[in-house]
Design a protein around this motif. Structure first.
Motif, short mmCIF file in Angstrom:
data_model
loop_
_atom_site.label_atom_id
_atom_site.label_comp_id
_atom_site.label_asym_id
_atom_site.label_seq_id
_atom_site.Cartn_x
_atom_site.Cartn_y
_atom_site.Cartn_z
N GLY A 36 0.81 -1.21 0.00
CA GLY A 36 0.00 0.00 0.00
C GLY A 36 0.84 1.26 0.00
N PRO A 37 0.17 2.40 0.15
CA PRO A 37 0.87 3.68 0.10
C PRO A 37 1.71 3.92 1.35
N ALA A 38 2.71 4.78 1.18
CA ALA A 38 3.54 5.18 2.33
C ALA A 38 2.65 5.86 3.36
N TRP A 39 3.02 5.73 4.62
CA TRP A 39 2.24 6.32 5.69
C TRP A 39 3.16 6.95 6.71
N VAL A 40 2.57 7.77 7.55
CA VAL A 40 3.31 8.49 8.57
C VAL A 40 2.83 8.02 9.93
N ASP A 41 3.76 7.74 10.84
CA ASP A 41 3.42 7.36 12.20
C ASP A 41 3.68 8.55 13.10
N LEU A 42 2.62 9.17 13.56
CA LEU A 42 2.73 10.33 14.45
C LEU A 42 2.62 9.88 15.89
N GLY A 43 3.09 8.66 16.16
CA GLY A 43 2.97 8.00 17.45
C GLY A 43 2.96 8.93 18.65
N SER A 44 2.22 8.51 19.62
CA SER A 44 2.12 9.24 20.87
C SER A 44 2.39 8.26 22.00
N GLU A 45 2.33 8.73 23.19
CA GLU A 45 2.51 7.85 24.34
C GLU A 45 1.42 6.79 24.41
N ARG A 46 0.28 7.08 23.83
CA ARG A 46 -0.85 6.14 23.89
C ARG A 46 -0.88 5.18 22.71
N GLY A 47 0.04 5.29 21.78
CA GLY A 47 0.05 4.36 20.66
C GLY A 47 0.32 5.03 19.33
N THR A 48 0.08 4.29 18.28
CA THR A 48 0.35 4.74 16.92
C THR A 48 -0.77 5.62 16.40
N ILE A 49 -0.38 6.68 15.75
CA ILE A 49 -1.33 7.56 15.05
C ILE A 49 -0.90 7.55 13.60
N VAL A 50 -1.68 6.88 12.76
CA VAL A 50 -1.33 6.72 11.35
C VAL A 50 -2.02 7.78 10.50
#
Length: 79
Positions: A36-50
């Motif tokens: 699939g397409p490239a994605w960005v992980d804006l991870g936080s203390e609570r987990g992954t934010i895609v």
């Protein structure tokens, strides 16, 4: 909003899936399998934010574009 800012926009998985015409679970599955397409992980203390950038989504679509001459070549190459 100018075009440069719009291109830099980051979309949630559900919005990216709508843009690609696939389901949210399909897009998640591609990501987990390294497809699939490239994605960005804006991870936080609570987990992954895609998030997905519009540029990455456009590139993904462009890479899968099949022109009529390409299709004929693919059909001939099949056993």
């Amino acid at each position: 909003m100018n075009e440069r800012l719009r291109d830099a926009a980051l979309l949630r998985t559900s919005d990216a899936a709508k843009l690609l015409g696939v389901s949210t679970p399909t897009l998640r599955s591609w990501r987990l399998r390294g497809q699939g397409p490239a994605w960005v992980d804006l991870g936080s203390e609570r987990g992954t934010i895609v998030r997905y950038s519009l540029v990455a989504l456009r590139e993904f679509i462009a890479q899968r574009e099949i022109r009529p001459t390409d299709r004929r070549r693919r059909i001939r190459e099949q056993p």
